[in-house]
Design a protein around this motif. Sequence first.
Motif, PDB file in Angstrom:
ATOM      1  N   PRO A 187       0.790  -0.874  -0.261  1.00 37.10           N
ATOM      2  CA  PRO A 187       0.047   0.189  -0.200  1.00 37.10           C
ATOM      3  C   PRO A 187       0.846   1.151   0.359  1.00 37.10           C
ATOM      4  O   PRO A 187       0.249   2.135  -0.229  1.00 37.10           O
ATOM      5  CB  PRO A 187      -0.778  -0.090   1.201  1.00 37.10           C
ATOM      6  N   GLU A 188       2.063   1.231   0.317  1.00 34.99           N
ATOM      7  CA  GLU A 188       2.434   2.560   0.810  1.00 34.99           C
ATOM      8  C   GLU A 188       3.350   3.105  -0.717  1.00 34.99           C
ATOM      9  O   GLU A 188       3.481   3.910  -0.940  1.00 34.99           O
ATOM     10  CB  GLU A 188       4.299   1.958   0.942  1.00 34.99           C
ATOM     11  N   LEU A 189       3.302   1.897  -1.929  1.00 35.42           N
ATOM     12  CA  LEU A 189       3.039   2.228  -3.145  1.00 35.42           C
ATOM     13  C   LEU A 189       2.338   3.142  -3.565  1.00 35.42           C
ATOM     14  O   LEU A 189       2.717   4.553  -4.877  1.00 35.42           O
ATOM     15  CB  LEU A 189       3.669   1.216  -3.911  1.00 35.42           C
ATOM     16  N   ARG A 190       1.020   3.117  -3.397  1.00 36.60           N
ATOM     17  CA  ARG A 190       0.028   3.756  -3.933  1.00 36.60           C
ATOM     18  C   ARG A 190      -0.252   5.068  -2.624  1.00 36.60           C
ATOM     19  O   ARG A 190      -0.735   5.715  -3.142  1.00 36.60           O
ATOM     20  CB  ARG A 190      -1.708   3.059  -3.377  1.00 36.60           C
ATOM     21  N   ASP A 191       0.389   5.001  -1.827  1.00 35.80           N
ATOM     22  CA  ASP A 191       0.561   6.334  -1.056  1.00 35.80           C
ATOM     23  C   ASP A 191       1.006   7.406  -1.157  1.00 35.80           C
ATOM     24  O   ASP A 191       1.115   8.506  -0.963  1.00 35.80           O
ATOM     25  CB  ASP A 191       1.126   5.649   0.539  1.00 35.80           C
ATOM     26  N   VAL A 192       2.346   6.471  -2.031  1.00 33.53           N
ATOM     27  CA  VAL A 192       2.842   8.047  -2.728  1.00 33.53           C
ATOM     28  C   VAL A 192       2.572   8.220  -4.353  1.00 33.53           C
ATOM     29  O   VAL A 192       3.464   9.122  -4.232  1.00 33.53           O
ATOM     30  CB  VAL A 192       4.420   7.496  -2.818  1.00 33.53           C
ATOM     31  N   GLY A 193       1.611   7.936  -4.755  1.00 36.54           N
ATOM     32  CA  GLY A 193       0.975   8.151  -5.592  1.00 36.54           C
ATOM     33  C   GLY A 193       1.373   7.727  -7.052  1.00 36.54           C
ATOM     34  O   GLY A 193       1.141   7.849  -8.043  1.00 36.54           O
TER      35      GLY A 193
END
Length: 290
Positions: A187-193
């Motif tokens: 999910p951190e990949l989505r969080d950074v856009g």
Amino acid sequence: MIAALLGAVPSRPAATANVRTAVVVLGYDPCGHDWERVVWGDARAGLLGRVPQGVLVAASMRAELLVLGDGRVLKRTSVPKSAFGEKDVLQAHDGLARPDPVAMLTLRLAELGGFGGALARLPEERLRHDLLPRCIRAHGALNTRDEIARALELCARGGFGRLVLVSSPTHAPRCARDASALLAARPELRDVGLLVFVCASHTSFTKDEGADAVAILEPPHRSSRGDADPRDVAPGAGEVPETAGTDAELALHRLVARSLRLEPRARRELCARLAQLLERLETEVSAIIY
């Protein structure tokens, strides 16, 4: 060009003008069927293979990076410069030397205009000076999911906000599934856009062209179709034995997933028996209906 967006809208979207784009063309096994057509395409028919489709996407989206996968490399050898240049080539089981995709693109760049359409409107010099320096080869991936995982890692390390995966129409659905599963685990990949797209080329690696050749087996969600209850069988088709397993175990998508884990010989035997069973059931049901 058809592309599908994967993943949820990022919590911190970047300004569109500042988004860095990477395009990754999934590799195709050099031993695979109809390698030339799958990777390069058929210019006379206007059908783009994976590499020309990747070029079109990269040029259209002004990608900063174009990655061309070379499939499963079995053996590298050298060939005369007159064949593929001084690049490594891929040695296939059939004994044919096939160029790595970057060498292929470099040597056949002038042929892209022959596909017509948007590719014909891209100046060769622009591609040679702007795109080729940003083009690299990827190798060593274990499978599709591993190749996509590496692409996601590349974007994370390089600060890319947009990733476009390019593959054949019969392969693109699996790319979408694997990318979606990997994004769910990161999910951190989505969080950074980071936004991930999947784009299909025109050529497939089987005689069945197009995405319609792919069967999508989802977990049952429409009980009216009877998929959710294996006991809901057609009259005369027999009953499900009590010892066959629970309803969940008999769900079609689970059975297919189990069959794909069989060894090749066992899978062939299963398919042969299944074909016979389907023929018998279709005959029985047709007799009842008509």
